[in-house]
Design a protein around this motif. Structure first.
Motif, PDB file in Angstrom:
ATOM      1  N   VAL A 538     -19.144 -38.700 -58.978  1.00 42.42           N
ATOM      2  CA  VAL A 538     -19.330 -37.392 -58.353  1.00 42.42           C
ATOM      3  C   VAL A 538     -19.185 -36.299 -59.401  1.00 42.42           C
ATOM      4  CG1 VAL A 538     -18.340 -35.722 -56.734  1.00 42.42           C
ATOM      5  CG2 VAL A 538     -18.575 -38.116 -56.069  1.00 42.42           C
ATOM      6  N   CYS A 539     -20.139 -35.353 -59.399  1.00 40.17           N
ATOM      7  CA  CYS A 539     -20.060 -34.153 -60.231  1.00 40.17           C
ATOM      8  C   CYS A 539     -19.792 -32.954 -59.327  1.00 40.17           C
ATOM      9  CB  CYS A 539     -21.366 -33.913 -60.981  1.00 40.17           C
ATOM     10  SG  CYS A 539     -21.826 -35.194 -62.151  1.00 40.17           S
ATOM     11  N   LEU A 540     -18.693 -32.270 -59.540  1.00 37.51           N
ATOM     12  CA  LEU A 540     -18.416 -31.014 -58.850  1.00 37.51           C
ATOM     13  C   LEU A 540     -18.792 -29.893 -59.814  1.00 37.51           C
ATOM     14  CD1 LEU A 540     -14.928 -31.844 -57.294  1.00 37.51           C
ATOM     15  CD2 LEU A 540     -17.193 -32.197 -56.318  1.00 37.51           C
ATOM     16  N   VAL A 541     -19.764 -29.080 -59.427  1.00 37.33           N
ATOM     17  CA  VAL A 541     -20.330 -28.101 -60.360  1.00 37.33           C
ATOM     18  C   VAL A 541     -20.065 -26.675 -59.872  1.00 37.33           C
ATOM     19  CG1 VAL A 541     -22.099 -29.747 -61.035  1.00 37.33           C
ATOM     20  CG2 VAL A 541     -22.590 -28.111 -59.201  1.00 37.33           C
ATOM     21  N   GLY A 542     -20.159 -25.742 -60.821  1.00 38.56           N
ATOM     22  CA  GLY A 542     -19.941 -24.339 -60.468  1.00 38.56           C
ATOM     23  C   GLY A 542     -18.532 -24.050 -59.995  1.00 38.56           C
ATOM     24  N   VAL A 543     -17.537 -24.755 -60.560  1.00 45.69           N
ATOM     25  CA  VAL A 543     -16.153 -24.574 -60.109  1.00 45.69           C
ATOM     26  C   VAL A 543     -15.534 -23.419 -60.907  1.00 45.69           C
ATOM     27  CG1 VAL A 543     -13.971 -25.738 -59.614  1.00 45.69           C
ATOM     28  CG2 VAL A 543     -16.104 -27.044 -59.614  1.00 45.69           C
ATOM     29  N   GLN A 544     -16.049 -22.224 -60.621  1.00 45.97           N
ATOM     30  CA  GLN A 544     -15.546 -21.030 -61.288  1.00 45.97           C
ATOM     31  C   GLN A 544     -15.227 -19.967 -60.244  1.00 45.97           C
ATOM     32  OE1 GLN A 544     -18.985 -21.816 -62.732  1.00 45.97           O
ATOM     33  NE2 GLN A 544     -20.065 -20.826 -61.031  1.00 45.97           N
ATOM     34  N   GLU A 545     -14.460 -18.978 -60.662  1.00 49.13           N
ATOM     35  CA  GLU A 545     -14.121 -17.874 -59.764  1.00 49.13           C
ATOM     36  C   GLU A 545     -15.400 -17.210 -59.256  1.00 49.13           C
ATOM     37  OE1 GLU A 545     -10.867 -16.443 -58.799  1.00 49.13           O
ATOM     38  OE2 GLU A 545     -10.555 -18.557 -59.255  1.00 49.13           O
ATOM     39  N   GLY A 546     -15.427 -16.927 -57.964  1.00 48.84           N
ATOM     40  CA  GLY A 546     -16.603 -16.324 -57.359  1.00 48.84           C
ATOM     41  C   GLY A 546     -17.499 -17.337 -56.701  1.00 48.84           C
ATOM     42  N   SER A 547     -17.449 -18.592 -57.175  1.00 51.57           N
ATOM     43  CA  SER A 547     -18.190 -19.669 -56.537  1.00 51.57           C
ATOM     44  C   SER A 547     -17.247 -20.559 -55.743  1.00 51.57           C
ATOM     45  CB  SER A 547     -18.933 -20.502 -57.594  1.00 51.57           C
ATOM     46  OG  SER A 547     -19.937 -19.734 -58.220  1.00 51.57           O
ATOM     47  N   LEU A 548     -16.119 -20.918 -56.335  1.00 44.58           N
ATOM     48  CA  LEU A 548     -15.099 -21.715 -55.659  1.00 44.58           C
ATOM     49  C   LEU A 548     -13.733 -21.297 -56.197  1.00 44.58           C
ATOM     50  CD1 LEU A 548     -15.121 -24.029 -53.561  1.00 44.58           C
ATOM     51  CD2 LEU A 548     -14.780 -25.617 -55.442  1.00 44.58           C
ATOM     52  N   PRO A 549     -13.022 -20.395 -55.526  1.00 45.85           N
ATOM     53  CA  PRO A 549     -13.320 -19.857 -54.201  1.00 45.85           C
ATOM     54  C   PRO A 549     -14.529 -18.935 -54.206  1.00 45.85           C
ATOM     55  CG  PRO A 549     -11.474 -18.678 -55.137  1.00 45.85           C
ATOM     56  CD  PRO A 549     -11.763 -19.825 -56.073  1.00 45.85           C
ATOM     57  N   PHE A 550     -15.248 -18.950 -53.071  1.00 41.84           N
ATOM     58  CA  PHE A 550     -16.454 -18.160 -52.930  1.00 41.84           C
ATOM     59  C   PHE A 550     -16.104 -16.681 -52.919  1.00 41.84           C
ATOM     60  CE2 PHE A 550     -20.243 -16.862 -50.243  1.00 41.84           C
ATOM     61  CZ  PHE A 550     -21.147 -17.021 -51.285  1.00 41.84           C
ATOM     62  N   VAL A 551     -17.043 -15.868 -53.396  1.00 44.82           N
ATOM     63  CA  VAL A 551     -16.790 -14.443 -53.559  1.00 44.82           C
ATOM     64  C   VAL A 551     -16.467 -13.751 -52.237  1.00 44.82           C
ATOM     65  CG1 VAL A 551     -19.231 -13.801 -53.347  1.00 44.82           C
ATOM     66  CG2 VAL A 551     -17.682 -12.355 -54.662  1.00 44.82           C
ATOM     67  N   LEU A 552     -16.980 -14.279 -51.113  1.00 45.08           N
ATOM     68  CA  LEU A 552     -16.715 -13.657 -49.821  1.00 45.08           C
ATOM     69  C   LEU A 552     -15.398 -14.095 -49.198  1.00 45.08           C
ATOM     70  CD1 LEU A 552     -20.272 -13.790 -48.198  1.00 45.08           C
ATOM     71  CD2 LEU A 552     -19.181 -11.893 -49.410  1.00 45.08           C
ATOM     72  N   SER A 588     -24.986 -13.494 -70.089  1.00 47.43           N
ATOM     73  CA  SER A 588     -24.349 -12.182 -70.018  1.00 47.43           C
ATOM     74  C   SER A 588     -23.138 -12.255 -69.102  1.00 47.43           C
ATOM     75  CB  SER A 588     -25.338 -11.140 -69.476  1.00 47.43           C
ATOM     76  OG  SER A 588     -25.729 -11.475 -68.166  1.00 47.43           O
ATOM     77  N   GLY A 589     -22.140 -11.426 -69.393  1.00 46.13           N
ATOM     78  CA  GLY A 589     -20.933 -11.413 -68.573  1.00 46.13           C
ATOM     79  C   GLY A 589     -20.048 -12.604 -68.872  1.00 46.13           C
ATOM     80  N   GLN A 590     -18.878 -12.599 -68.260  1.00 47.45           N
ATOM     81  CA  GLN A 590     -17.929 -13.695 -68.447  1.00 47.45           C
ATOM     82  C   GLN A 590     -17.359 -14.102 -67.099  1.00 47.45           C
ATOM     83  OE1 GLN A 590     -16.867 -15.461 -71.265  1.00 47.45           O
ATOM     84  NE2 GLN A 590     -18.667 -14.521 -72.200  1.00 47.45           N
ATOM     85  N   ARG A 591     -17.201 -15.422 -66.898  1.00 47.61           N
ATOM     86  CA  ARG A 591     -16.605 -15.937 -65.669  1.00 47.61           C
ATOM     87  C   ARG A 591     -15.414 -16.809 -66.038  1.00 47.61           C
ATOM     88  NH1 ARG A 591     -22.007 -17.680 -62.313  1.00 47.61           N
ATOM     89  NH2 ARG A 591     -22.026 -19.412 -63.762  1.00 47.61           N
ATOM     90  N   GLN A 592     -14.482 -16.888 -65.119  1.00 46.72           N
ATOM     91  CA  GLN A 592     -13.283 -17.673 -65.341  1.00 46.72           C
ATOM     92  C   GLN A 592     -13.361 -18.983 -64.561  1.00 46.72           C
ATOM     93  OE1 GLN A 592     -10.715 -16.866 -67.380  1.00 46.72           O
ATOM     94  NE2 GLN A 592     -11.925 -15.087 -68.002  1.00 46.72           N
ATOM     95  N   PRO A 593     -12.814 -20.069 -65.119  1.00 44.67           N
ATOM     96  CA  PRO A 593     -12.710 -21.300 -64.322  1.00 44.67           C
ATOM     97  C   PRO A 593     -11.930 -21.029 -63.045  1.00 44.67           C
ATOM     98  CG  PRO A 593     -12.099 -21.698 -66.614  1.00 44.67           C
ATOM     99  CD  PRO A 593     -12.221 -20.214 -66.457  1.00 44.67           C
ATOM    100  N   SER A 594     -12.184 -21.801 -62.012  1.00 45.85           N
ATOM    101  CA  SER A 594     -11.513 -21.598 -60.733  1.00 45.85           C
ATOM    102  C   SER A 594     -10.005 -21.652 -60.883  1.00 45.85           C
ATOM    103  CB  SER A 594     -11.959 -22.666 -59.731  1.00 45.85           C
ATOM    104  OG  SER A 594     -11.189 -22.601 -58.560  1.00 45.85           O
ATOM    105  N   ARG A 595      -9.344 -20.770 -60.141  1.00 43.85           N
ATOM    106  CA  ARG A 595      -7.877 -20.762 -60.124  1.00 43.85           C
ATOM    107  C   ARG A 595      -7.321 -22.097 -59.634  1.00 43.85           C
ATOM    108  NH1 ARG A 595      -7.706 -16.179 -55.582  1.00 43.85           N
ATOM    109  NH2 ARG A 595      -9.648 -15.716 -56.681  1.00 43.85           N
ATOM    110  N   PHE A 596      -8.134 -22.848 -58.861  1.00 46.36           N
ATOM    111  CA  PHE A 596      -7.671 -24.127 -58.337  1.00 46.36           C
ATOM    112  C   PHE A 596      -7.516 -25.185 -59.427  1.00 46.36           C
ATOM    113  CE2 PHE A 596     -10.287 -22.749 -54.435  1.00 46.36           C
ATOM    114  CZ  PHE A 596      -9.253 -21.942 -53.981  1.00 46.36           C
ATOM    115  N   LEU A 597      -8.083 -24.913 -60.611  1.00 43.38           N
ATOM    116  CA  LEU A 597      -7.975 -25.857 -61.723  1.00 43.38           C
ATOM    117  C   LEU A 597      -6.808 -25.531 -62.647  1.00 43.38           C
ATOM    118  CD1 LEU A 597     -11.748 -26.267 -62.709  1.00 43.38           C
ATOM    119  CD2 LEU A 597     -10.374 -27.681 -61.164  1.00 43.38           C
ATOM    120  N   ASP A 598      -6.116 -24.426 -62.385  1.00 44.54           N
ATOM    121  CA  ASP A 598      -4.972 -24.074 -63.232  1.00 44.54           C
ATOM    122  C   ASP A 598      -3.926 -25.187 -63.175  1.00 44.54           C
ATOM    123  OD1 ASP A 598      -6.194 -21.713 -63.811  1.00 44.54           O
ATOM    124  OD2 ASP A 598      -4.897 -20.456 -62.566  1.00 44.54           O
ATOM    125  N   GLY A 599      -3.482 -25.634 -64.338  1.00 40.07           N
ATOM    126  CA  GLY A 599      -2.501 -26.704 -64.415  1.00 40.07           C
ATOM    127  C   GLY A 599      -3.095 -28.084 -64.269  1.00 40.07           C
TER     128      GLY A 599
END
Length: 730
Positions: A538-552, A588-599
Motif C-alpha cells: 500500500v502507498c499512502l500519498v499526499g500525506v502533507q498538511e492541507g491534504s491529510l488533515p484536509f484543509v477544510l 512553488s511554495g512549501q508544504r509540511q509533512p502531516s502532523r500525524f507523522l510527527d514522531g
C-alpha cells in the motif's frame, strides 16, 4: 501449531461440535464466542478477525443449542459484508440466520407488515431520488445544475439518517457546521420539504424511508413489535461505529426490553461522520447498557509488526474517541494492536520535491514490488480526495503499470473533465482555422489565461466554492486541468511561448493513456473507498498538511477523524507500506509533512507541532495551505495566493502595490486586454508581499509561470526596485 496458524485456517464446510468451533479461535475470539446473552460490546482492532469471531459466536450458540438459527438477526452495512457473513456461517454448517444489511432487513419486515396494517402494498421505493429533488427545486424556483443536485441529494440523505426534519434542518445544519458550496441551509430545508411533499403525492418512499417505515410499524403497532421481537431474539451488529441515529432508533425498536445484543466495532475506524455515522453509540455503549460485557480483540493477523507499529503510533496521541488511551469514564476507546505475523520489510517514508516527482516515485516503487513477485492486484495507491488522483494515474500509465480506479470514475472520464477537454479542443481548432500559430502570439493572453477563460464557462473560478460536495469536487477537477496547463508553461524553454493547442494536445494524450486491464492492476482509490479492503503493498500519498488533515478540517473532532483516516490507510497494508508527501505542488511554495507523522517518520519531531504567530509559511496548492501570519488553514484561492488570510496583518508596502497596479493598467491598455489578463489583484499582492529580487524569485510566486515571468519580469522587478511606473517599459 501456533495460535496464529490456527486462527488463519479456513473453515471446512459442515457442522461442527461446540468444542471444535472454539478450538479454531484465539483466547479473545473464544471469549466473544462464549459470551452468549448480553449485552456485549466487542472492540475489534483492524485485522483482528472480528467477522470470524462473531460468525463463530453464532455457530457456537447454535451448536450448543442456545440459539435457533432463524431467531438470529445479524446486520451490517454492505451487501458484500452480509454475503461474507452468510458464507462463513454456511461453511460452519449454520443455515437460516438472517445476515442482512440494515436496509435489507428493514425492507423485508416493512413489505411483510405494511399490507397487514394499512391494507395496501408498501409504497414503491425510488431507485434514484435525484429527479424528484430536481422537480422540488424547480417548483421552488431554485436553479440547480447536476453537481448542485447531487449536493442536495446527499444533504437530504444526511438529514434523514440523522433524524433531522426539513423544518429543523437550517438550525441543526448551522450548529453542526454543514456547509454546501451550492446552497445555503434555508434553501436546502425548503427543497427537502418540497421533496418530501412530492414523494407523498407520488406514493413513493426512498432509501431512508425504508428504515422510517419499519420503525413506525414497530413503534405504533404493538402486535407488529411483539412478532418482530419474538422472531428475532438474538441481535448482532457489525461495524457498529458507523451506526446513524436512525439506525440506532430502529435497532432499539428491534431489541425492545431484551439484553441479547452483541455489537462489534472499532472506534479507530470511524471515518463516516460526514454521512451521519456516530461512533458515540459504540464508545458510550456501557453508559447506555450498565453491566455490559466488553471484549477487546487485539491480535492483528493481517499486518506485519512493522506495519502494526506505525498504525499504533498514528493513534497513540489522538485527542478524542477512537484510539488507545481514550479518556473519560465509561468511554470505550480503540485497542493497541499486537502483531501476530512474522516480521516484514520496514515501512518507507519518502519526501518528494513536488507532486509529479512523488507520483513517479510511487509508480517506480510499484513496478519494483512487482519485479519482486507482488501481483499488481495486491497493490494500492490511496489518497485523501479524488482531485489527487490524476497525477498518480498518469505516472502509472507512463510506466506501463496497469491500474484500476475504485470508488470514482477515472479522472479523464469524469463528466466535467470530458466537457472541459471538448471545450479546449474546440477553442484550439478555431485558432487553427483562423490561421493561428501553435503558440499564443506576443501581446495576447497566455495559454494558461486562455485555459482559465475556457474552463470558467465550465464552472472553474479563481476562488473555489465554499463548503464541500459535488460542486467543489467539480471545481477541483477543473482546477487540476488548470494545474496541468501551469505545469506545462513552467516547463517551456525560454523564448518558446506555450500555445493553447499544445495544452489541448497534451491533455488528450494523457486521456488516451488511461487504458488499464480490468482484472489486473494497482488499485487507485480514496482512503474512504478503501475501508474494509486490504492489499500486500500500500502507498499512502499526499500525506502533507492541507491534504491529510484536509484543509477544510478545522475543528478538533474533524482533525481526529482525519487521523483515523490515516490509521485506516495504514492498516490496509499486509506487508509493504510506503508513506509519501511532496514539499511543493509544482515547484512553488512549501508544504509540511502531516502532523500525524510527527514522531513516526525518520527525522520527524516527536513533540506536538506548534507554530509561532509570526512564522512565515510558503504558499501551496488548493489542497494544502496555511496562513503565514497565524498558521491556520487558508480557505480560498485569493488567500492561498496571498499566503495569508485577508484579515491577517499584511506585509507589503501599499505604495509598492499602487505602483504595480498603475503599471498593470498601462500594460493592459496598450495590449487591449482586461487588467486581470496581465496579473490578477491576488498575484500583484503576492508579488508586493514577496518582493522578489530576481527571475528565480518570481517563479516561486503562485500564479506567475515562466511565460509571464519572461514577458513581465523585468518591468516588475524594476518597479520593486523603486522606479516609477511611467518610466518602466512593457
Amino acid at each position: 501449531m501456533s495460535q496464529a496458524t490456527v486462527v488463519l485456517i479456513d473453515e471446512a464446510p459442515g457442522p461442527r461440535t461446540p468444542d471444535a468451533i472454539l478450538a479454531a479461535l484465539d483466547p479473545e475470539q473464544r471469549e466473544v464466542a462464549t459470551a452468549l446473552g448480553g449485552p456485549v460490546a466487542v472492540i475489534a482492532g483492524a485485522g483482528t478477525g472480528k467477522t470470524r469471531a462473531i460468525t463463530h459466536r453464532i455457530a457456537y450458540a447454535v451448536a450448543a443449542g442456545v440459539y435457533r438459527p432463524t431467531a438470529v438477526l445479524a446486520v451490517t452495512f454492505t451487501q458484500r459484508a452480509a454475503g461474507e457473513m452468510r458464507g462463513r456461517l454456511s461453511r460452519l454448517g449454520v443455515r437460516g440466520v438472517q445476515a442482512r444489511t440494515f436496509h435489507s432487513a428493514a425492507l423485508r419486515q416493512a413489505a411483510y407488515f405494511w399490507p397487514r396494517v394499512h391494507g395496501s402494498d408498501l409504497p414503491g421505493v425510488l431507485e434514484n431520488r435525484m429527479s424528484l429533488v430536481a422537480e422540488s427545486a424547480s417548483r421552488l424556483r431554485v436553479r440547480t445544475d447536476t453537481p448542485a443536485l447531487r449536493d442536495l441529494v446527499t444533504e437530504i440523505g444526511w438529514a434523514k439518517v440523522s433524524n433531522v426534519s426539513p423544518e429543523d434542518y437550517p438550525r441543526i445544519a448551522a450548529a453542526r457546521g454543514r456547509e454546501l458550496a451550492s446552497a445555503d441551509p434555508e434553501t436546502v430545508g425548503r427543497v427537502f420539504a418540497g421533496y418530501e411533499k412530492t414523494k407523498r403525492e407520488r406514493d413513493r418512499i426512498d432509501f431512508e424511508d425504508i428504515l422510517l417505515c419499519t420503525a413506525s410499524l414497530i413503534a405504533e403497532h404493538p402486535r407488529v413489535a411483539e412478532e418482530v421481537r419474538r422472531t428475532y431474539r438474538h441481535l448482532v451488529v457489525d461495524e457498529y461505529q458507523d451506526v446513524s441515529p436512525l439506525q440506532q432508533a430502529l435497532l432499539d425498536l428491534w431489541r425492545g426490553d431484551s439484553d441479547d445484543l452483541c455489537v462489534v466495532g472499532d472506534p479507530a475506524q470511524t471515518i463516516h461522520s460526514f454521512a451521519g455515522a456516530q461512533s458515540t453509540f459504540l464508545t458510550g455503549f456501557t453508559k447506555r447498557h450498565p453491566g455490559a460485557r466488553v471484549i477487546r480483540l487485539v491480535r492483528d493477523y493481517r499486518s506485519t509488526p512493522q506495519v502494526v507499529k506505525v498504525a499504533n503510533q498514528v493513534m497513540a496521541r489522538r485527542g478524542g474517541p477512537g484510539g488507545p488511551g481514550t479518556k473519560g469514564p465509561g468511554v470505550l476507546g480503540a485497542v493497541t494492536l499486537q502483531a501476530q505475523r512474522d516480521p516484514g520489510p520496514e515501512p518507507v517514508f519518502a519526501e518528494a520535491a513536488d507532486e509529479a516527482s512523488e507520483a513517479g516515485a510511487v509508480a517506480d516503487w510499484c513496478a519494483a514490488r512487482h519485479a519482486e513477485g507482488v501481483e499488481y492486484r495486491e497493490m494500492a495507491v490511496l489518497f485523501r480526495v479524488n482531485a489527487q488522483s490524476p497525477a498518480f494515474e498518469q505516472a502509472l500509465a507512463d510506466r506501463g503499470v496497469p491500474y484500476l480506479v475504485r470508488g470514482a470514475e477515472r479522472f479523464y472520464e469524469r463528466p466535467e473533465v470530458r466537457q472541459a477537454l471538448l471545450l479546449l479542443r474546440n477553442e484550439a481548432r478555431q485558432d487553427r482555422g483562423a490561421g493561428g500559430d501553435a503558440a499564443d502570439p506576443v501581446g495576447e493572453p497566455s495559454a494558461v489565461d486562455r485555459v482559465k477563460a475556457v474552463l470558467g464557462a465550465a464552472g472553474w473560478s479563481e476562488k473555489p466554492p465554499e463548503g464541500s460536495g459535488a460542486v467543489r469536487e467539480r471545481w477541483e477537477s477543473l482546477a487540476a486541468l488548470v494545474s496541468v496547463a501551469e505545469d506545462l508553461e513552467r516547463q517551456q524553454p525560454e523564448g518558446s511561448p506555450l500555445g493553447l493547442a499544445a495544452v489541448s494536445a497534451e491533455l488528450d494524450r494523457r486521456a488516451e493513456a488511461q487504458h488499464a486491464p480490468v482484472a489486473q492492476g494497482v488499485t487507485v482509490s480514496t482512503l474512504h473507498s478503501a475501508k474494509g479492503l486490504e492489499w500486500d503493498a500500500v502507498c499512502l500519498v499526499g500525506v502533507q498538511e492541507g491534504s491529510l488533515p484536509f484543509v477544510l478540517a478545522t475543528g478538533p473532532e474533524e482533525i481526529e477523524e482525519e487521523r483515523r483516516l490515516l490509521y485506516v490507510g495504514v492498516t490496509r497494508a499486509r506487508s509493504h507500506l510506503r508513506i509519501s508527501w511532496s514539499r511543493t505542488r509544482n515547484g512553488s511554495g512549501q508544504r509540511q509533512p502531516s502532523r500525524f507523522l510527527d514522531g513516526i517518520r525518520p527525522g520527524g519531531s516527536s513533540q506536538p507541532r506548534t507554530r509561532a504567530s509570526g512564522e512565515r509559511r510558503g504558499r501551496s496548492s488548493a489542497l494544502a495551505a496555511t496562513c503565514r501570519s497565524c498558521g491556520r488553514a487558508l480557505h480560498d484561492a485569493a488567500e492561498r495566493k496571498l499566503g495569508r488570510h485577508e484579515d491577517c496583518p499584511a506585509t507589503y508596502d501599499e505604495a509598492t502595490l499602487d505602483r504595480l497596479k498603475q503599471w498593470r493598467k498601462k500594460q493592459a491598455a496598450s495590449q487591449g486586454l482586461p487588467a486581470y489578463c496581465v496579473f490578477t489583484d491576488a498575484t500583484l499582492t503576492a508579488i508586493a508581499e514577496a518582493r522578489p529580487t530576481g527571475p528565480g524569485d518570481l517563479l516561486r510566486i503562485s500564479g506567475l509561470g515562466s511565460a509571464k515571468a519572461a514577458k513581465y519580469g523585468e518591468p516588475v522587478l524594476a518597479i520593486l526596485s523603486g522606479q516609477d511606473p511611467e518610466d518602466v517599459a512593457g
